[in-house]
Design an enzyme around this catalytic site. Structure first.
Site, PDB file in Angstrom:
ATOM      1  CB  CYS A  46      23.588 -46.183-129.576  1.00  0.00           C
ATOM      2  SG  CYS A  46      25.236 -45.480-129.529  1.00  0.00           S
TER       3      CYS A  46
HETATM    4  C1  BEZ Z   1      25.077 -42.390-126.740  1.00  0.00           C
HETATM    5  O1  BEZ Z   1      24.722 -43.247-127.524  1.00  0.00           O
HETATM    6  O2  BEZ Z   1      24.273 -41.678-126.164  1.00  0.00           O
HETATM    7  C2  BEZ Z   1      26.547 -42.178-126.443  1.00  0.00           C
HETATM    8  C3  BEZ Z   1      27.430 -43.224-126.589  1.00  0.00           C
HETATM    9  C4  BEZ Z   1      28.774 -43.002-126.288  1.00  0.00           C
HETATM   10  C5  BEZ Z   1      29.181 -41.753-125.865  1.00  0.00           C
HETATM   11  C6  BEZ Z   1      28.287 -40.712-125.772  1.00  0.00           C
HETATM   12  C7  BEZ Z   1      26.951 -40.919-126.054  1.00  0.00           C
END
Ligand code: BEZ
Length: 220
Positions: A46
């Protein structure tokens, strides 16, 4: 019940955001808008995605497109996290609002719930959903990606360019189309009408069926 999909009017949700209260239809106004969710603040993928969105925000602004993010974390968390995003994607400012949805009501209305992702308390989390909404407030295109797959902002820009072509002319964009490539004339345009509508001409591909449906042209 199927969730929000293309052709539907985006619900006029109200949410707190990093830019204050947002009433979605007012925020969109007469513009195009990209509404995108992410599973959570302070998570790796994210952080890269929202930084990329900030990096591309000038390209979206040039095309008259407003951006707005969304996750279930609160506004205070979003504001703290923005410092990390801007540090990681140096030179970029997160100049678009990020909405908060602590009660998980908005993600349901916008068909942004990930069935597999839960927070440490077992609450639902958003998928990496993205809706492109036209000035008439209708959803023109949606992506639904899982948490494990970050989105490609080149693709978001590419599909936006395609949507704008289709909104401005009776054309569609073929596989792997990029701006500058030829487009195809919509199948519901007769060849007589096509001659009037595309004075620069068009090429009809000779196919074994002899049906004259694959017609390429150039539009600005
Ligand atoms: C991420 O943004 O890396 C992420 C967020 C939730 C679950 C898995 C990855």
């Amino acid at each position: 019940m199927p969730g929000l999909t293309i052709g539907d009017t985006i619900p006029n949700i109200e949410a707190e955001s990093t830019h204050g209260k947002i009433i979605l239809h007012d925020y969109i106004g007469d513009a195009w808008a990209i509404i995108f969710s992410h599973p959570g603040d302070f998570t790796p993928v994210c952080t890269t995605e929202l930084g990329k969105m900030a990096e591309y925000s000038g390209e979206f602004a040039k095309r008259g497109v407003k951006l707005v993010g969304l996750s279930c974390d609160d506004v205070h968390s979003h504001k703290e996290w923005i410092k990390d995003i801007e540090e990681y994607t140096s030179g970029c400012k997160v100049n678009y609002p990020i909405m908060a949805d602590p009660n998980r009501e908005i993600i349901k209305q916008l068909n942004m719930v990930d069935p597999d992702e839960k927070d440490s308390s077992g609450n639902q989390l958003p998928s990496r959903a993205l809706h492109i909404v036209a000035p008439d407030k209708r959803v023109k295109l949606s992506f639904l990606y899982p948490a494990s797959t970050g989105r490609n902002m080149d693709e978001v820009l590419r599909v936006l360019n395609s949507l704008h072509k289709a909104a401005n002319y009776k054309v569609a964009t073929p596989a792997n189309w990029k701006p500058g490539n030829r487009v195809v004339i919509s199948p519901n345009v007769s060849s007589d009408d096509a001659k009037r509508m595309f004075p620069g001409g068009f090429e009809t591909v000779d196919l074994p069926s002899k049906k004259e449906y694959l017609r390429f042209t150039n539009v600005q």
